[in-house]
Scaffold this motif. Sequence first.
Motif, PDB file in Angstrom:
ATOM      1  N   THR A 208       6.767 -20.224  12.226  1.00  0.00           N
ATOM      2  CA  THR A 208       7.546 -19.079  13.476  1.00  0.00           C
ATOM      3  C   THR A 208       8.331 -18.492  12.871  1.00  0.00           C
ATOM      4  OG1 THR A 208       9.552 -20.995  14.223  1.00  0.00           O
ATOM      5  CG2 THR A 208       7.226 -20.296  14.879  1.00  0.00           C
ATOM      6  N   ARG A 209       9.001 -18.876  11.813  1.00  0.00           N
ATOM      7  CA  ARG A 209       9.962 -18.379  10.810  1.00  0.00           C
ATOM      8  C   ARG A 209      10.123 -17.826   9.775  1.00  0.00           C
ATOM      9  NH1 ARG A 209      15.932 -16.906  12.352  1.00  0.00           N
ATOM     10  NH2 ARG A 209      16.185 -19.120  12.311  1.00  0.00           N
ATOM     11  N   ALA A 210      10.428 -17.046   8.940  1.00  0.00           N
ATOM     12  CA  ALA A 210      10.225 -17.695   7.595  1.00  0.00           C
ATOM     13  C   ALA A 210      11.645 -17.002   6.654  1.00  0.00           C
ATOM     14  CB  ALA A 210       9.014 -17.308   6.239  1.00  0.00           C
ATOM     15  N   VAL A 211      11.990 -17.173   5.291  1.00  0.00           N
ATOM     16  CA  VAL A 211      13.084 -16.552   4.822  1.00  0.00           C
ATOM     17  C   VAL A 211      12.225 -16.312   3.877  1.00  0.00           C
ATOM     18  CG1 VAL A 211      15.399 -16.537   3.278  1.00  0.00           C
ATOM     19  CG2 VAL A 211      15.009 -18.203   5.666  1.00  0.00           C
ATOM     20  N   LEU A 212      11.966 -15.279   2.662  1.00  0.00           N
ATOM     21  CA  LEU A 212      10.781 -14.379   1.969  1.00  0.00           C
ATOM     22  C   LEU A 212      11.595 -14.945   0.919  1.00  0.00           C
ATOM     23  CD1 LEU A 212       7.961 -12.744   3.883  1.00  0.00           C
ATOM     24  CD2 LEU A 212       8.204 -15.357   3.127  1.00  0.00           C
ATOM     25  N   ARG A 213      11.826 -14.500  -0.297  1.00  0.00           N
ATOM     26  CA  ARG A 213      12.191 -13.729  -1.472  1.00  0.00           C
ATOM     27  C   ARG A 213      11.869 -12.777  -1.611  1.00  0.00           C
ATOM     28  NH1 ARG A 213      12.321 -17.219  -7.113  1.00  0.00           N
ATOM     29  NH2 ARG A 213      13.616 -15.878  -8.027  1.00  0.00           N
ATOM     30  N   LEU A 214      12.596 -11.483  -1.876  1.00  0.00           N
ATOM     31  CA  LEU A 214      11.838 -10.635  -2.611  1.00  0.00           C
ATOM     32  C   LEU A 214      11.815 -10.215  -4.105  1.00  0.00           C
ATOM     33  CD1 LEU A 214      13.600  -8.107   1.017  1.00  0.00           C
ATOM     34  CD2 LEU A 214      10.976  -9.077   0.596  1.00  0.00           C
ATOM     35  N   ARG A 215      11.901  -9.108  -4.895  1.00  0.00           N
ATOM     36  CA  ARG A 215      12.676  -8.924  -5.817  1.00  0.00           C
ATOM     37  C   ARG A 215      12.411  -7.819  -6.273  1.00  0.00           C
ATOM     38  NH1 ARG A 215      10.193 -13.782  -9.461  1.00  0.00           N
ATOM     39  NH2 ARG A 215       9.709 -14.826  -7.845  1.00  0.00           N
ATOM     40  N   PRO A 216      12.961  -7.373  -7.156  1.00  0.00           N
ATOM     41  CA  PRO A 216      13.563  -5.766  -7.600  1.00  0.00           C
ATOM     42  C   PRO A 216      12.153  -4.239  -7.641  1.00  0.00           C
ATOM     43  CG  PRO A 216      13.868  -7.107  -9.488  1.00  0.00           C
ATOM     44  CD  PRO A 216      13.405  -7.971  -8.788  1.00  0.00           C
ATOM     45  N   GLU A 217      11.871  -3.516  -7.187  1.00  0.00           N
ATOM     46  CA  GLU A 217      10.457  -2.958  -7.182  1.00  0.00           C
ATOM     47  C   GLU A 217      10.221  -2.435  -8.443  1.00  0.00           C
ATOM     48  OE1 GLU A 217       9.012   0.767  -4.724  1.00  0.00           O
ATOM     49  OE2 GLU A 217      11.007   0.915  -4.719  1.00  0.00           O
ATOM     50  N   PRO A 218       9.012  -3.067  -8.586  1.00  0.00           N
ATOM     51  CA  PRO A 218       8.630  -2.333 -10.070  1.00  0.00           C
ATOM     52  C   PRO A 218       8.821  -0.683 -10.608  1.00  0.00           C
ATOM     53  CG  PRO A 218       6.931  -3.065  -9.161  1.00  0.00           C
ATOM     54  CD  PRO A 218       8.281  -3.316  -7.881  1.00  0.00           C
ATOM     55  N   ALA A 219       8.961  -0.504 -11.805  1.00  0.00           N
ATOM     56  CA  ALA A 219       9.845   0.852 -12.412  1.00  0.00           C
ATOM     57  C   ALA A 219       8.316   1.671 -12.025  1.00  0.00           C
ATOM     58  CB  ALA A 219      10.819   0.698 -13.137  1.00  0.00           C
ATOM     59  N   GLY A 220       7.030   1.403 -12.245  1.00  0.00           N
ATOM     60  CA  GLY A 220       6.199   2.060 -12.652  1.00  0.00           C
ATOM     61  C   GLY A 220       4.807   1.241 -13.016  1.00  0.00           C
ATOM     62  N   TYR A 221       4.098   1.429 -12.996  1.00  0.00           N
ATOM     63  CA  TYR A 221       2.505   0.716 -13.178  1.00  0.00           C
ATOM     64  C   TYR A 221       2.341   1.600 -14.323  1.00  0.00           C
ATOM     65  CZ  TYR A 221       3.308  -1.619  -8.385  1.00  0.00           C
ATOM     66  OH  TYR A 221       4.320  -2.571  -7.848  1.00  0.00           O
ATOM     67  N   ALA A 222       1.041   0.916 -15.665  1.00  0.00           N
ATOM     68  CA  ALA A 222      -0.354   1.429 -15.250  1.00  0.00           C
ATOM     69  C   ALA A 222      -1.248   0.651 -15.270  1.00  0.00           C
ATOM     70  CB  ALA A 222       0.400   1.700 -17.770  1.00  0.00           C
ATOM     71  N   THR A 223      -1.976   1.592 -14.904  1.00  0.00           N
ATOM     72  CA  THR A 223      -3.741   1.083 -15.133  1.00  0.00           C
ATOM     73  C   THR A 223      -4.781   1.184 -15.394  1.00  0.00           C
ATOM     74  OG1 THR A 223      -2.507   0.423 -12.612  1.00  0.00           O
ATOM     75  CG2 THR A 223      -4.769   0.481 -12.567  1.00  0.00           C
ATOM     76  N   ALA A 224      -5.983   0.654 -16.111  1.00  0.00           N
ATOM     77  CA  ALA A 224      -6.608   1.084 -16.682  1.00  0.00           C
ATOM     78  C   ALA A 224      -7.552   0.786 -15.888  1.00  0.00           C
ATOM     79  CB  ALA A 224      -6.778   0.416 -17.996  1.00  0.00           C
ATOM     80  N   LEU A 225      -8.666   1.285 -16.050  1.00  0.00           N
ATOM     81  CA  LEU A 225     -10.112   0.372 -16.070  1.00  0.00           C
ATOM     82  C   LEU A 225     -10.698   0.224 -16.863  1.00  0.00           C
ATOM     83  CD1 LEU A 225     -12.504  -0.939 -13.893  1.00  0.00           C
ATOM     84  CD2 LEU A 225     -13.592   0.906 -13.701  1.00  0.00           C
ATOM     85  N   ILE A 226     -11.601  -0.875 -17.651  1.00  0.00           N
ATOM     86  CA  ILE A 226     -11.910  -1.268 -18.988  1.00  0.00           C
ATOM     87  C   ILE A 226     -12.759  -1.873 -18.647  1.00  0.00           C
ATOM     88  CG2 ILE A 226      -9.585  -1.569 -19.677  1.00  0.00           C
ATOM     89  CD1 ILE A 226     -10.180  -4.580 -19.663  1.00  0.00           C
ATOM     90  N   ALA A 227     -14.145  -1.520 -19.677  1.00  0.00           N
ATOM     91  CA  ALA A 227     -15.757  -2.537 -19.534  1.00  0.00           C
ATOM     92  C   ALA A 227     -15.035  -3.448 -21.419  1.00  0.00           C
ATOM     93  CB  ALA A 227     -16.089  -0.921 -19.637  1.00  0.00           C
ATOM     94  N   CYS A 228     -16.144  -4.277 -21.042  1.00  0.00           N
ATOM     95  CA  CYS A 228     -16.013  -5.222 -22.600  1.00  0.00           C
ATOM     96  C   CYS A 228     -17.108  -5.991 -22.420  1.00  0.00           C
ATOM     97  CB  CYS A 228     -14.923  -6.104 -22.039  1.00  0.00           C
ATOM     98  SG  CYS A 228     -13.305  -6.014 -21.013  1.00  0.00           S
TER      99      CYS A 228
END
Length: 456
Positions: A208-228
């Motif tokens: 019914t209820r939960a205590v959840l652990r949070l984390r620092p917000e990521p400063a940014g992302y590097a994202t790519a679609l790759i083909a292998c």
Amino acid sequence: MTEAESILARLSDIVGPSGVITGEELLGRSANWTRPTEPCAALALVRPRNTTETSAVMAACHAAGVAVVPRGGATGLVDGTLCAPDEITLSTERMTGIEPVDPLGMTVVVGTGATIESVQNAATESGLFFPLDLGARGSATIGGAISTNAGGLRVLRYGMMREMVLGLEAVLADGTVVSSMRPLIKNNTGLDLKQIFVGTEGTLGIVTRAVLRLRPEPAGYATALIACPGVDDGARVLRAAQSAFQGRVSSFEGLWPDFYQVMTAPGRATAPLSYDYPFYAIIEVECVPEESDRFLGLLEGLMGEGTILDAAVASSEEQRRGMWRIRDRVEHLNADRIERAFDVSVPLSKMDGYVRATLERLAAIPGCRAVVYGHIGDNNLHWNTTRLDPAGNAAIDAAIYAPLAELNGSVSAEHGIGLEKRGKLPLSRSPEEIGAMRLIKRALDPDNRLNPGKIF
Ligand SMILES: Cc1cc2nc3c(=O)[nH]c(=O)nc-3n(C[C@H](O)[C@H](O)[C@H](O)COP(=O)(O)OP(=O)(O)OC[C@H]3O[C@@H](n4cnc5c(N)ncnc54)[C@H](O)[C@@H]3O)c2cc1C
């Protein structure tokens, strides 16, 4: 008054008349996400507002000998919320409260009816981050995520839901409340009771209820679609990125060509890379903008070696979201009738052989179309196939599941067992393991009233 009328009147006393849904209104609710046209079959849908009401509902059902099926957003993919006409379904939809975030302890207390997305938003508004993320985030609830130990898109970096739960409150089949709501990372005081309710699909208690652990917000992302050239090369890219960015690779999603084509068909996500490669992956690293050159350098180096054949790097948040649409919008699979979803685990070193052999076996089944994709950095593959007649479906099941035992794989990576995979459990668990699970179930729910028939 019939027995059914009597229990409904009792439940209405507990949760108020608007908290008990029956008749036409109930028929307007679908059984679950995978059965959108099938109405919820329960005797009634009951909506307690808090733990106290949930406890009273459970005690009343226990006394009346009525079984209870917990229900969150009903997005689970193994029929874990399916009900019989004499069962009550207990929905957490009125337990959506989110208390103020504790910014120093980096925790938040939530009602388990809160959606994953609403908790993500609450964390972000406080400058923090709730890492659990999956395609059904707008409807799937924290209770459902706890009860299925949901995984999703960032398991590589943050683990599954189990790692995000510091404490919880659960109601047992007879109405007993077990409250373990301590916001502590370390607490080795005997059995870690909260773990009994994580991943056990509502068979041992209603969370019914939960205590959840949070984390620092990521400063940014590097994202790519790759083909292998293949999944083994993809795995090499993953390992290189993990050592270069020291554990900050948050996602590595494998996409085989048929899946990539379906998701980028006209009118759907844009295809940043051409269609002639054997294997694609979305890789995302948490990093500050100054590190994006290092990310590019890593990809270029791997291209020079032939481990990567082609790559598109997101240069804006819009482009990043566009890449994730290729992975996320799995409703396109339903639209194309590739609707039977499978969720399995295979060791990464054996994935290439397993996928090749399984694609061959599926291609030999008349009328079967199949696509494969998944969180391959977590060993997790999703298959989607056409729905055939019972014999055809059994042939598909055998093609996908039968090799797993020998490969040390699992018939369910993150979706659970529910009703759908009950018969497959012995492929992944020994008789002794299943026996121990049954012992725990009998100890906590001797009359088998809580989500009966699920898992076993
Ligand atoms: C588009 C889409 C994408 C998805 N992607 C992922 C993914 O990447 N990773 C992943 O792990 N899953 C994924 N899922 C599956 C599903 O969304 C998750 O399992 C989710 O956590 C279920 O949440 P829910 O609230 O919908 O639970 P429900 O479907 O309502 O319930 C799931 C199970 O938990 C039980 N339950 C629900 N609430 C409680 C409670 N409060 N107490 C006790 N038992 C309860 C139910 O009885 C049932 O057995 C996806 C589903 C969809 C439709």
